[in-house]
Design an enzyme around this catalytic site. Structure first.
Site, PDB file in Angstrom:
ATOM      1  N   CYS A 163       0.810  -1.225   0.000  1.00 18.58           N
ATOM      2  CA  CYS A 163       0.000   0.000   0.000  1.00 18.58           C
ATOM      3  C   CYS A 163       0.838   1.268   0.000  1.00 18.58           C
ATOM      4  O   CYS A 163       0.286   2.365  -0.123  1.00 18.58           O
ATOM      5  CB  CYS A 163      -0.931   0.002   1.208  1.00 18.58           C
ATOM      6  N   HIS A 302      -3.282   7.923   5.969  1.00 21.63           N
ATOM      7  CA  HIS A 302      -3.385   6.631   5.283  1.00 21.63           C
ATOM      8  C   HIS A 302      -4.730   5.997   5.613  1.00 21.63           C
ATOM      9  O   HIS A 302      -5.444   5.537   4.722  1.00 21.63           O
ATOM     10  CB  HIS A 302      -2.241   5.732   5.727  1.00 21.63           C
ATOM     11  N   GLU A 313      -2.200   5.110  13.633  1.00 22.21           N
ATOM     12  CA  GLU A 313      -1.814   6.279  12.843  1.00 22.21           C
ATOM     13  C   GLU A 313      -2.218   7.569  13.546  1.00 22.21           C
ATOM     14  O   GLU A 313      -1.459   8.550  13.544  1.00 22.21           O
ATOM     15  CB  GLU A 313      -2.429   6.235  11.451  1.00 22.21           C
ATOM     16  N   LYS A 331      -9.857   7.745   1.954  1.00 21.42           N
ATOM     17  CA  LYS A 331     -10.319   6.377   1.667  1.00 21.42           C
ATOM     18  C   LYS A 331     -11.770   6.181   2.078  1.00 21.42           C
ATOM     19  O   LYS A 331     -12.395   5.194   1.685  1.00 21.42           O
ATOM     20  CB  LYS A 331      -9.424   5.347   2.351  1.00 21.42           C
ATOM     21  N   HIS A 336      -9.679   1.646  -0.841  1.00 21.52           N
ATOM     22  CA  HIS A 336      -8.229   1.455  -0.780  1.00 21.52           C
ATOM     23  C   HIS A 336      -7.730   0.938  -2.122  1.00 21.52           C
ATOM     24  O   HIS A 336      -8.003  -0.198  -2.511  1.00 21.52           O
ATOM     25  CB  HIS A 336      -7.909   0.459   0.336  1.00 21.52           C
ATOM     26  N   PHE A 395       1.675  -3.260   3.988  1.00 20.54           N
ATOM     27  CA  PHE A 395       2.021  -4.588   4.502  1.00 20.54           C
ATOM     28  C   PHE A 395       3.530  -4.808   4.338  1.00 20.54           C
ATOM     29  O   PHE A 395       4.115  -4.460   3.307  1.00 20.54           O
ATOM     30  CB  PHE A 395       1.274  -5.669   3.726  1.00 20.54           C
TER      31      PHE A 395
END
Length: 407
Positions: A163, A302, A313, A331, A336, A395
């Site tokens: 991502c 994010h 976050e 998002k 995503h 990831f």
């Protein structure tokens, strides 16, 4: 501190909100959702039946012959890159093609082509497999297609960092300009993996929302969030030296002042609960751009809508900035886009700086208790934005922060 900066002169996109950057920005400003229900029979057995598909099929924007030779992810990248190139007012004859580079991130690559041909192999044998399978499937295929399409001969690089891929591409573009390895860089991300197998895999990992109400499924920072919503698309930025833009009398949208990448070295999926990697990425981008936390008035988070990820976050943002910046979680509207998400959110941040507006987070109804950051809600917030940060985390523990300022 003498910092070499790159300016952004062109933007292109094809997303669940629109077939170009203008339509995508209009949808974001309006708080629209690009998430829809997956109606095809092949999705019916799955626990997740919502996703964000491109609002305009990229194949319809290309010559049919060239479209057949590209995976859907590459089609999206070429469409977005062409728009960004035009938006920057560029022609390859106006530039030295040996000094025009491409950096195109992706998380998965041409998986649509791979799975289609796997099915063909099983049903009809090897002679029916496409002779273009490998070139359409390889992760660098999208960047190579953009390079070929626009005649860019300054090198093609393909970050594959889940991502964070699209944001890493933009960070690499800044390095290329600073190191004098390119005058112009076509940078962004692309992804097209709204497929039963990928949805099944993410679902088995318990990463996806099972909310069957499309427009409410992606809920960053909301108490009721239960995972991310998979989407597809591409976003591309044109970065160049300020002197190059000035010579063409192009007024940039914004400046990429700094970028920084770190890794958690913690877990393949779970973010480090200490958030030290995220904090180092954000602080590193500020340092790289000769900025201070007090200079930042906006953060594009994010914020994937996962219970753990959003909370961590928020902790990282609060640790660096306190509650001062206005935070948007786009998002909530786009879902995503995996390898394209960082590029799309960079594009949104550039336009937020350009237009002095923080985008809404329309699905945030019931914020987390003790949420220590100022997240927008249903309406955009008009505010002076001199500098802003866009976060991307992937990831594998990839952390990227990009710092933009007014041109």
């Amino acid at each position: 501190m003498n910092v070499i900066e790159a300016v952004i002169t062109g933007l292109g996109a094809t997303t669940p909100l629109g077939g170009d950057a203008k339509a995508t920005w209009a949808g974001l400003l309006a708080g629209q959702s690009g998430i829809t229900r997956l109606q095809e029979e092949r999705f019916r057995p799955l626990p997740v039946r919502v996703a964000g598909r491109m609002a305009v099929d990229p194949a319809t924007l290309m010559n049919p012959v060239e479209a057949r030779r590209l995976d859907r992810a590459s089609q999206a990248a070429v469409v977005a890159a062409r728009e960004a190139w035009r938006d920057a007012g560029l022609d390859i004859s106006d530039a030295d093609p040996d000094r025009v580079a491409v950096v195109m991130g992706t998380g998965i690559g041409g998986v649509t082509t791979l799975l289609d041909n796997h099915s063909t192999l099983g049903a009809h044998g090897h002679r029916r497999v496409s002779p273009r399978l490998i070139q359409m499937n390889m992760p660098n295929g999208s960047g190579a297609a953009v390079s070929i399409d626009l005649g860019a001969r300054g090198g093609v690089t393909t970050p594959v960092s889940a991502c964070a891929s699209g944001a890493e591409a933009i960070a690499h573009a800044l390095d290329l300009i600073r190191l004098d390895r390119a005058d112009i860089v076509i940078a962004g991300g692309t992804e097209a993996c709204v497929l039963p197998l990928t949805i099944a895999g993410f679902s088995q990992a318990r990463a996806m929302s099972v909310n069957d109400e499309p427009h409410r499924a992606s809920r960053p920072f909301d108490k009721n969030r239960d995972g991310f919503v998979l989407s597809e698309g591409s976003a591309v930025l044109i970065l160049e030296r300020a002197s190059s833009a000035a010579a063409r009398a192009r007024r940039p949208y914004a400046t990429l002042a700094g970028a920084h990448m770190t890794s958690d070295a913690h877990d393949m999926v779970a973010p480090d609960p200490t958030v030290t990697g995220q904090i180092r990425a954000i602080r590193g981008a500020l340092l790289d751009g000769d900025l201070h936390p007090g200079d930042i008035s906006h953060v594009n988070a994010h914020a994937t809508s996962t219970p753990v990820g959003d909370a961590l976050e928020a902790q990282a943002i609060a640790s660096v900035f306190g509650s001062t910046p206005v935070v948007s979680a786009t998002k909530s509207m786009t879902g995503h886009l995996i390898g394209a998400s960082g590029a799309l959110e960079a594009l949104a941040t550039v336009l937020a700086v350009h237009h002095d507006v923080a985008l809404p987070t329309p699905t945030l109804d019931d914020p987390d208790d003790n949420l220590a950051i100022d997240v927008t809600r249903a309406e955009p917030r008009r505010t002076t934005i001199s500098a802003a940060v866009s976060n991307s985390f992937g990831f594998g523990g990839h952390n990227v922060a990009l710092a933009f300022r007014k041109a």
